[in-house]
Scaffold this active site. Structure first.
Site, PDB file in Angstrom:
ATOM      1  N   THR A  56       0.823  -1.213   0.000  1.00  0.00           N
ATOM      2  CA  THR A  56       0.000   0.000   0.000  1.00  0.00           C
ATOM      3  C   THR A  56       0.857   1.263   0.000  1.00  0.00           C
ATOM      4  N   GLY A  69       2.559  -2.809   8.281  1.00  0.00           N
ATOM      5  CA  GLY A  69       2.792  -3.093   9.687  1.00  0.00           C
ATOM      6  C   GLY A  69       4.227  -3.540   9.916  1.00  0.00           C
ATOM      7  N   ARG A  78     -25.461 -10.647  35.276  1.00  0.00           N
ATOM      8  CA  ARG A  78     -26.201  -9.389  35.482  1.00  0.00           C
ATOM      9  C   ARG A  78     -27.665  -9.652  35.741  1.00  0.00           C
ATOM     10  N   GLN A 108     -32.606  -9.702  24.833  1.00  0.00           N
ATOM     11  CA  GLN A 108     -31.178 -10.002  24.989  1.00  0.00           C
ATOM     12  C   GLN A 108     -30.826 -11.260  24.185  1.00  0.00           C
ATOM     13  N   ARG A 148     -30.544 -10.731  20.439  1.00  0.00           N
ATOM     14  CA  ARG A 148     -29.343  -9.977  20.000  1.00  0.00           C
ATOM     15  C   ARG A 148     -28.079 -10.816  20.193  1.00  0.00           C
ATOM     16  N   GLY A 161     -23.546  -0.295  30.676  1.00  0.00           N
ATOM     17  CA  GLY A 161     -22.487   0.672  30.973  1.00  0.00           C
ATOM     18  C   GLY A 161     -21.146   0.015  31.197  1.00  0.00           C
ATOM     19  N   GLU A 199      -6.098  -5.930   4.121  1.00  0.00           N
ATOM     20  CA  GLU A 199      -6.209  -7.130   3.287  1.00  0.00           C
ATOM     21  C   GLU A 199      -7.363  -6.996   2.304  1.00  0.00           C
TER      22      GLU A 199
HETATM   23  C1  LIG Z   1      -2.907  -8.628  13.498  1.00  0.00           C
HETATM   24  C2  LIG Z   1      -2.505  -9.528  12.421  1.00  0.00           C
HETATM   25  C3  LIG Z   1      -2.448 -10.986  12.770  1.00  0.00           C
HETATM   26  C4  LIG Z   1      -1.990 -12.062  12.049  1.00  0.00           C
HETATM   27  C5  LIG Z   1      -1.981 -12.453  10.620  1.00  0.00           C
HETATM   28  C6  LIG Z   1      -1.145 -11.609   9.685  1.00  0.00           C
HETATM   29  C7  LIG Z   1      -1.597 -10.582   9.119  1.00  0.00           C
HETATM   30  C8  LIG Z   1      -2.961 -10.194   9.413  1.00  0.00           C
HETATM   31  C9  LIG Z   1      -3.610  -9.552   8.311  1.00  0.00           C
HETATM   32  C10 LIG Z   1      -3.792  -8.243   8.208  1.00  0.00           C
HETATM   33  C11 LIG Z   1      -3.426  -7.225   9.176  1.00  0.00           C
HETATM   34  C12 LIG Z   1      -2.115  -6.706   8.876  1.00  0.00           C
HETATM   35  C13 LIG Z   1      -1.671  -6.373   7.662  1.00  0.00           C
HETATM   36  C14 LIG Z   1      -2.468  -5.981   6.519  1.00  0.00           C
HETATM   37  C15 LIG Z   1      -1.908  -6.132   5.293  1.00  0.00           C
HETATM   38  C16 LIG Z   1      -2.511  -5.559   4.114  1.00  0.00           C
HETATM   39  O1  LIG Z   1      -3.514  -4.883   4.133  1.00  0.00           O
HETATM   40  S1  LIG Z   1      -1.649  -5.962   2.690  1.00  0.00           S
HETATM   41  C17 LIG Z   1      -2.414  -5.007   1.414  1.00  0.00           C
HETATM   42  C18 LIG Z   1      -3.804  -5.501   1.106  1.00  0.00           C
HETATM   43  N1  LIG Z   1      -4.281  -4.852  -0.071  1.00  0.00           N
HETATM   44  C19 LIG Z   1      -5.307  -5.318  -0.774  1.00  0.00           C
HETATM   45  O2  LIG Z   1      -5.972  -6.265  -0.409  1.00  0.00           O
HETATM   46  C20 LIG Z   1      -5.590  -4.603  -2.066  1.00  0.00           C
HETATM   47  C21 LIG Z   1      -6.941  -4.968  -2.615  1.00  0.00           C
HETATM   48  N2  LIG Z   1      -6.923  -4.845  -4.075  1.00  0.00           N
HETATM   49  C22 LIG Z   1      -6.749  -5.967  -4.867  1.00  0.00           C
HETATM   50  O3  LIG Z   1      -6.633  -7.094  -4.433  1.00  0.00           O
HETATM   51  C23 LIG Z   1      -6.759  -5.727  -6.366  1.00  0.00           C
HETATM   52  O4  LIG Z   1      -6.385  -4.399  -6.644  1.00  0.00           O
HETATM   53  C24 LIG Z   1      -8.167  -5.990  -6.977  1.00  0.00           C
HETATM   54  C25 LIG Z   1      -9.227  -5.212  -6.236  1.00  0.00           C
HETATM   55  C26 LIG Z   1      -8.449  -7.459  -6.891  1.00  0.00           C
HETATM   56  C27 LIG Z   1      -8.177  -5.529  -8.418  1.00  0.00           C
HETATM   57  O5  LIG Z   1      -7.056  -6.080  -9.029  1.00  0.00           O
HETATM   58  P1  LIG Z   1      -6.806  -5.855 -10.589  1.00  0.00           P
HETATM   59  O6  LIG Z   1      -7.142  -4.442 -10.940  1.00  0.00           O
HETATM   60  O7  LIG Z   1      -5.464  -6.347 -10.902  1.00  0.00           O
HETATM   61  O8  LIG Z   1      -7.820  -6.893 -11.221  1.00  0.00           O
HETATM   62  P2  LIG Z   1      -9.249  -6.699 -11.849  1.00  0.00           P
HETATM   63  O9  LIG Z   1      -9.094  -5.913 -13.094  1.00  0.00           O
HETATM   64  O10 LIG Z   1     -10.254  -6.261 -10.844  1.00  0.00           O
HETATM   65  O11 LIG Z   1      -9.577  -8.231 -12.204  1.00  0.00           O
HETATM   66  C28 LIG Z   1      -8.897  -8.864 -13.298  1.00  0.00           C
HETATM   67  C29 LIG Z   1      -9.085 -10.343 -13.132  1.00  0.00           C
HETATM   68  O12 LIG Z   1      -8.243 -10.815 -12.082  1.00  0.00           O
HETATM   69  C30 LIG Z   1      -8.986 -11.566 -11.151  1.00  0.00           C
HETATM   70  N3  LIG Z   1      -8.353 -11.421  -9.835  1.00  0.00           N
HETATM   71  C31 LIG Z   1      -8.219 -10.272  -9.127  1.00  0.00           C
HETATM   72  N4  LIG Z   1      -7.575 -10.521  -7.978  1.00  0.00           N
HETATM   73  C32 LIG Z   1      -7.305 -11.856  -7.954  1.00  0.00           C
HETATM   74  C33 LIG Z   1      -6.660 -12.713  -7.015  1.00  0.00           C
HETATM   75  N5  LIG Z   1      -6.198 -12.257  -5.841  1.00  0.00           N
HETATM   76  N6  LIG Z   1      -6.545 -14.024  -7.329  1.00  0.00           N
HETATM   77  C34 LIG Z   1      -7.034 -14.486  -8.512  1.00  0.00           C
HETATM   78  N7  LIG Z   1      -7.671 -13.741  -9.449  1.00  0.00           N
HETATM   79  C35 LIG Z   1      -7.798 -12.433  -9.157  1.00  0.00           C
HETATM   80  C36 LIG Z   1     -10.362 -10.962 -11.220  1.00  0.00           C
HETATM   81  O13 LIG Z   1     -11.325 -11.852 -10.701  1.00  0.00           O
HETATM   82  C37 LIG Z   1     -10.496 -10.721 -12.703  1.00  0.00           C
HETATM   83  O14 LIG Z   1     -10.797 -11.932 -13.301  1.00  0.00           O
HETATM   84  P3  LIG Z   1     -11.739 -11.943 -14.605  1.00  0.00           P
HETATM   85  O15 LIG Z   1     -13.041 -11.340 -14.195  1.00  0.00           O
HETATM   86  O16 LIG Z   1     -11.830 -13.377 -14.956  1.00  0.00           O
HETATM   87  O17 LIG Z   1     -10.992 -11.089 -15.614  1.00  0.00           O
HETATM   88  C1  LIG Z   2      -4.470  -1.437  10.499  1.00  0.00           C
HETATM   89  C2  LIG Z   2      -4.029  -1.521   9.069  1.00  0.00           C
HETATM   90  C3  LIG Z   2      -2.934  -2.308   8.746  1.00  0.00           C
HETATM   91  C4  LIG Z   2      -2.476  -2.369   7.438  1.00  0.00           C
HETATM   92  N1  LIG Z   2      -1.351  -3.099   7.148  1.00  0.00           N
HETATM   93  C5  LIG Z   2      -0.879  -3.113   5.874  1.00  0.00           C
HETATM   94  C6  LIG Z   2       0.316  -3.830   5.562  1.00  0.00           C
HETATM   95  O1  LIG Z   2       0.939  -4.440   6.419  1.00  0.00           O
HETATM   96  N2  LIG Z   2       0.773  -3.799   4.275  1.00  0.00           N
HETATM   97  C7  LIG Z   2       0.113  -3.119   3.287  1.00  0.00           C
HETATM   98  O2  LIG Z   2       0.579  -3.128   2.150  1.00  0.00           O
HETATM   99  N3  LIG Z   2      -1.052  -2.444   3.562  1.00  0.00           N
HETATM  100  C8  LIG Z   2      -1.536  -2.425   4.820  1.00  0.00           C
HETATM  101  N4  LIG Z   2      -2.697  -1.733   5.096  1.00  0.00           N
HETATM  102  C9  LIG Z   2      -3.351  -0.958   4.027  1.00  0.00           C
HETATM  103  C10 LIG Z   2      -4.635  -1.619   3.583  1.00  0.00           C
HETATM  104  O3  LIG Z   2      -4.364  -2.768   2.852  1.00  0.00           O
HETATM  105  C11 LIG Z   2      -5.436  -0.615   2.738  1.00  0.00           C
HETATM  106  O4  LIG Z   2      -5.811   0.460   3.568  1.00  0.00           O
HETATM  107  C12 LIG Z   2      -6.678  -1.298   2.171  1.00  0.00           C
HETATM  108  O5  LIG Z   2      -6.309  -2.169   1.122  1.00  0.00           O
HETATM  109  C13 LIG Z   2      -7.715  -0.287   1.655  1.00  0.00           C
HETATM  110  O6  LIG Z   2      -7.148   0.500   0.635  1.00  0.00           O
HETATM  111  P1  LIG Z   2      -7.274   2.099   0.713  1.00  0.00           P
HETATM  112  O7  LIG Z   2      -6.754   2.536   2.010  1.00  0.00           O
HETATM  113  O8  LIG Z   2      -6.658   2.620  -0.528  1.00  0.00           O
HETATM  114  O9  LIG Z   2      -8.831   2.356   0.672  1.00  0.00           O
HETATM  115  P2  LIG Z   2      -9.655   3.063  -0.520  1.00  0.00           P
HETATM  116  O10 LIG Z   2      -9.752   2.123  -1.670  1.00  0.00           O
HETATM  117  O11 LIG Z   2      -9.109   4.407  -0.739  1.00  0.00           O
HETATM  118  O12 LIG Z   2     -11.090   3.109   0.186  1.00  0.00           O
HETATM  119  C14 LIG Z   2     -11.780   4.325   0.428  1.00  0.00           C
HETATM  120  C15 LIG Z   2     -13.240   4.128   0.030  1.00  0.00           C
HETATM  121  O13 LIG Z   2     -13.293   3.993  -1.399  1.00  0.00           O
HETATM  122  C16 LIG Z   2     -14.100   2.879  -1.743  1.00  0.00           C
HETATM  123  N5  LIG Z   2     -13.664   2.341  -3.054  1.00  0.00           N
HETATM  124  C17 LIG Z   2     -12.399   2.217  -3.483  1.00  0.00           C
HETATM  125  N6  LIG Z   2     -12.382   1.701  -4.733  1.00  0.00           N
HETATM  126  C18 LIG Z   2     -13.667   1.489  -5.092  1.00  0.00           C
HETATM  127  C19 LIG Z   2     -14.315   0.970  -6.264  1.00  0.00           C
HETATM  128  N7  LIG Z   2     -13.638   0.548  -7.324  1.00  0.00           N
HETATM  129  N8  LIG Z   2     -15.669   0.901  -6.264  1.00  0.00           N
HETATM  130  C20 LIG Z   2     -16.374   1.305  -5.187  1.00  0.00           C
HETATM  131  N9  LIG Z   2     -15.836   1.815  -4.044  1.00  0.00           N
HETATM  132  C21 LIG Z   2     -14.490   1.905  -4.017  1.00  0.00           C
HETATM  133  C22 LIG Z   2     -13.868   1.895  -0.620  1.00  0.00           C
HETATM  134  O14 LIG Z   2     -14.929   0.943  -0.550  1.00  0.00           O
HETATM  135  C23 LIG Z   2     -13.845   2.826   0.601  1.00  0.00           C
HETATM  136  O15 LIG Z   2     -15.178   3.049   1.018  1.00  0.00           O
HETATM  137  C24 LIG Z   2      -3.165  -1.655   6.418  1.00  0.00           C
HETATM  138  C25 LIG Z   2      -4.289  -0.888   6.735  1.00  0.00           C
HETATM  139  C26 LIG Z   2      -4.719  -0.819   8.061  1.00  0.00           C
HETATM  140  C27 LIG Z   2      -5.926   0.023   8.395  1.00  0.00           C
END
Ligand SMILES: CC/C=C\C/C=C\C/C=C\C/C=C\C=C\C(=O)SCCNC(=O)CCNC(=O)[C@H](O)C(C)(C)COP(=O)(O)OP(=O)(O)OC[C@H]1O[C@@H](n2cnc3c(N)ncnc32)[C@H](O)[C@@H]1OP(=O)(O)O
Ligand SMILES: Cc1cc2nc3c(=O)[nH]c(=O)nc-3n(C[C@H](O)[C@H](O)[C@H](O)COP(=O)(O)OP(=O)(O)OC[C@H]3O[C@@H](n4cnc5c(N)ncnc54)[C@H](O)[C@@H]3O)c2cc1C
Length: 636
Positions: free
Chosen positions: A138, A177, A316, A336, A339, A407, A430
């Site tokens: 990100t 992170g 409670r 309760q 929910r 509370g 994620e």
């Molecule tokens: C406290 C923690 C405890 C323990 C565990 C460890 C970690 C915990 C977890 C989380 C907390 C900490 C860290 C957090 C980390 C992060 O957040 S990492 C960053 C996460 N970011 C995202 O998830 C980004 C989300 N965006 C995407 O995945 C992609 O941009 C997309 C939205 C999927 C769009 O991708 P793109 O533009 O390339 O593709 P499309 O044009 O939409 O689709 C094209 C075709 O590809 C297929 N597709 C897309 N993604 C996938 C995939 N992952 N696998 C397989 N296929 C995929 C899609 O279906 C389309 O297919 P088609 O329709 O047949 O063409």
């Molecule tokens: C606690 C925490 C830990 C994280 N750890 C990591 C890490 O370790 N590594 C890492 O790489 N990232 C990490 N991230 C980042 C995280 O993966 C991103 O914040 C997440 O993928 C969301 O992307 P964004 O922030 O760009 O949200 P945005 O996409 O900017 O979302 C903003 C709003 O736009 C909307 N939106 C966006 N695109 C569309 C669309 N196409 N259509 C309709 N609505 C849309 C969303 O639904 C949302 O309401 C972390 C985030 C947090 C909060």
């Protein structure tokens, strides 16, 4: 009184074998043994104390987290814990820290996307924690849109190296992170440029800090992004900001393959880019892996909140005293129960869907190794959709459990405010939950266009109404000639319905397995019916509009729900005891095992730093002058 089980009368009502249910919840006798042993190990070690977190400053909190992480690692090494035991120890330590990303993303990314050569080079160092990694995808300007990432990785064929660079402010890595103050290495996602041509986003291993003195390397600017939601909560984690200034990164290697060299996208020494024809989305593999772990995490977080709220609801008493007798236990109120018990059922439902998703992920990984991509779209849709569904329901459920405790649920000593604050980002990280549901909607649209109206193949009979609901929602949307974007809000609803169908059908399939223990299967059947009928009641408009249920059916379903709640009531405490959580892990006076809540609440209050003096700091400076009218008061 200490030592007295104030919930004994509740536990005596149980109609099933709680110990057998503990095994079902854990997944196997072995898994139960590991969880039980490690949770008690952590609970009994003062080095893992966590009840003081809300009183620490950010720097004290973070330093304490580093201490705990180092202490956990020493415990793992000294006791020669297995990888499974070590993961359980980090889980029960219950503190978001850099280790989550090192073990939860950095290592899985290398295992899942690195070549054999890269795995041999980096995994031994990572497993021994001689390097500490993070997952830097990100950026300040892009998170959801991975293809919009701006960081560049330009191959220099003269030096056979990649130059990693942050060309704009918005290309700064932002959020990873562990990045801010601890990680020595990152898996950085960047746009690969070879010979002036761009080849999309790839992962690179980049060293960030010196392994000698931890100072950032030349060209690296790195730091923490600042305080996040809630006081203690996720502020134990150093989510960071990172900028590359033309970093000549001698260690970086473009990730060249998925699994066992299945997908080889290489940059040759002559500067030629080679890629075979596998889905480019395999570069997203780590996210898919983590999404399926997050579903299992959801069942843990929700069950924890439900355990607290259920035990406290039994303790409670409020209103209803007859002739001076005891007041009514709030768990006996139908409001309760209506929910709380659907959340109890959801915790079990998410446990079982998490088990199934783990199987689905292992299956698709095995298929990828055989060059079989046939189930990849379904695996992506399921991991994305179920991550979205379960985290939204869990975040909402934790907040509902706080409210169910009145509370006292708002006190930090209830454990619920911090649990909520730590958990809610799961709806965003994620993959933002709406963005992920749009992926499911896209998958459904494609499936409908390929298979016609019959979306779902072989599903248990009990899910006919659920199946018909999804098909109806899709037909209503696909039938009209408007674009995906125009219909996206409606399609997201169909995506949620599809995911709910999966959860219900997998719960029903679970019940078709052999489940040992007196009364255990019967209890799970009650919970499965509560989960299914609660959703039918909540979304009855959808079901009625399909015509597959009538208003009379809807009324009968509601009557059945009340009956099911009455069946759960005598077993509620035993059903949450089956989670086998220690008081240490729950971190909640309201949820303590013995139910001795009031004395513990009262005792805890006096430990607050504010009560170190009977007259508060500031009295003489601010309050006394007020009281003594020494401050000129405005003419009243
Ligand atoms: C406290 C923690 C405890 C323990 C565990 C460890 C970690 C915990 C977890 C989380 C907390 C900490 C860290 C957090 C980390 C992060 O957040 S990492 C960053 C996460 N970011 C995202 O998830 C980004 C989300 N965006 C995407 O995945 C992609 O941009 C997309 C939205 C999927 C769009 O991708 P793109 O533009 O390339 O593709 P499309 O044009 O939409 O689709 C094209 C075709 O590809 C297929 N597709 C897309 N993604 C996938 C995939 N992952 N696998 C397989 N296929 C995929 C899609 O279906 C389309 O297919 P088609 O329709 O047949 O063409
Ligand atoms: C606690 C925490 C830990 C994280 N750890 C990591 C890490 O370790 N590594 C890492 O790489 N990232 C990490 N991230 C980042 C995280 O993966 C991103 O914040 C997440 O993928 C969301 O992307 P964004 O922030 O760009 O949200 P945005 O996409 O900017 O979302 C903003 C709003 O736009 C909307 N939106 C966006 N695109 C569309 C669309 N196409 N259509 C309709 N609505 C849309 C969303 O639904 C949302 O309401 C972390 C985030 C947090 C909060």
């Amino acid at each position: 009184m200490e030592g007295v089980d104030h919930l004994a009368h509740e536990r005596n009502k149980s109609e099933f074998d709680v110990d057998a249910m503990k095994i079902v919840w854990a997944g196997s006798p072995h898994a139960f043994d590991v969880s039980d042993r490690i949770s008690k190990l952590v609970a009994s070690d003062p080095g893992f104390r966590k009840d003081n977190r809300s009183t620490l400053s950010r720097k004290e909190l973070f330093k304490n987290t580093l201490r705990k992480a180092a202490y956990a690692w020493k415990t793992i090494v000294d006791l020669r814990l297995s990888e499974e035991e070590a993961a359980k120890l980090r889980f029960y330590v219950d503190e978001p820290a850099f280790t989550d990303l090192h073990w939860g993303m950095f290592i899985p990314a290398i295992k899942g996307q690195g070549t054999e050569e890269q795995q041999q080079k980096w995994l031994p160092l990572a497993y021994k924690m001689q390097i500490i990694g993070c997952y830097a995808q990100t950026e300040l300007g892009h998170g959801s849109n991975v293809q919009g990432l701006e960081t560049t990785a330009t191959f220099d064929s003269q030096t056979d190296e990649f130059i990693i660079h942050s060309p704009t402010l918005t290309s700064s890595k932002w959020w990873p992170g562990g990045l801010g103050k601890v990680a020595t290495h990152a898996i950085a996602y960047a746009r690969l440029i070879v010979g002036g041509r761009e080849h999309g986003v790839h992962g690179f291993i980049v060293q960030l800090r010196s392994l000698e003195d931890h100072s950032p390397l030349l060209g690296i600017t790195v730091g923490d992004i600042g305080m996040k939601f809630g006081n203690g909560a996720y502020n134990t984690m150093d989510n960071g900001v990172l900028q590359f200034d033309h970093v000549l990164d001698v260690y970086s290697i473009a990730f060249a393959s998925i699994a066992v060299m299945l997908w080889v996208s290489q940059v040759t020494c002559e500067g030629k880019y080679k890629q075979s024809d596998v889905p480019r989305q395999l570069v997203y593999g780590t996210m898919v892996y983590v999404r399926q772990t997050i579903v299992a995490d959801a069942s843990c977080a929700l069950s924890r909140a439900v355990c607290i709220a259920t035990r406290y609801s039994a303790v409670r008493r409020q209103f209803g005293s007859q002739n001076g007798g005891p007041e009514t236990q709030v768990i006996d109120y139908k409001t309760q129960q209506s929910r709380l018990f659907p959340l109890l059922a959801s915790a079990y439902a998410f446990r079982f869907i998490g088990e199934w998703l783990k199987w689905l992920y292992a299956d698709v990984t095995q298929r990828l190794q055989a060059n079989d991509f046939s189930t990849l779209p379904e695996a992506h849709a399921c991991t994305a959709g179920l991550k979205s569904l379960t985290t939204t329901a869990t975040a909402d459920g934790i907040e509902e459990c706080r409210k169910l405790c009145g509370g006292h649920g708002y006190l930090c000593s209830s454990g619920l405010p911090e649990l909520f604050a730590v958990y809610v980002p799961a709806c965003t990280y994620e993959g933002d939950n709406t963005v992920l549901l749009l992926q499911v909607a896209r998958f459904l649209m494609k499936t409908v266009s390929q298979l016609g109206s019959r979306l779902s193949s072989k599903k248990p009979v009990g899910t006919i109404a659920y199946m018909t609901r999804v098909e109806h929602l899709m037909q209503c949307r696909c039938g009209v000639q408007r674009g995906f974007a125009e219909l996206s809000a409606d399609l997201v609803e169909a995506a949620v319905a599809h995911c709910q169908l999966i959860v219900v059908s997998k719960f029903i399939e679970k019940l078709q397995q052999e489940i040992p223990g007196k009364g255990v299967k019967q209890q799970l059947e009650v919970l499965c019916n509560i989960y299914a009928l609660f959703l039918l009641h909540k979304h009855q408009g959808d079901f009625l509009s399909t015509g597959c249920i009538t208003p009379k059916h809807a009324a009968l379903a509601n009557d059945e729900l009340r009956s099911l709640y009455s069946q759960v009531r005598p077993n509620a405490i035993a059903l949450v005891d089956a989670f086998n959580y220690t008081d240490h892990y729950l971190g909640s006076i309201l949820g303590c095992y013995d139910g001795n809540v009031y004395p513990k609440l009262y005792e805890a209050a006096w430990k607050d730093p504010l009560n170190e003096s009977v007259v508060p700091d500031g009295y003489h400076l601010y309050i006394r002058p007020l009281l003594k009218q020494e401050i000129r008061t405005a003419r009243l």
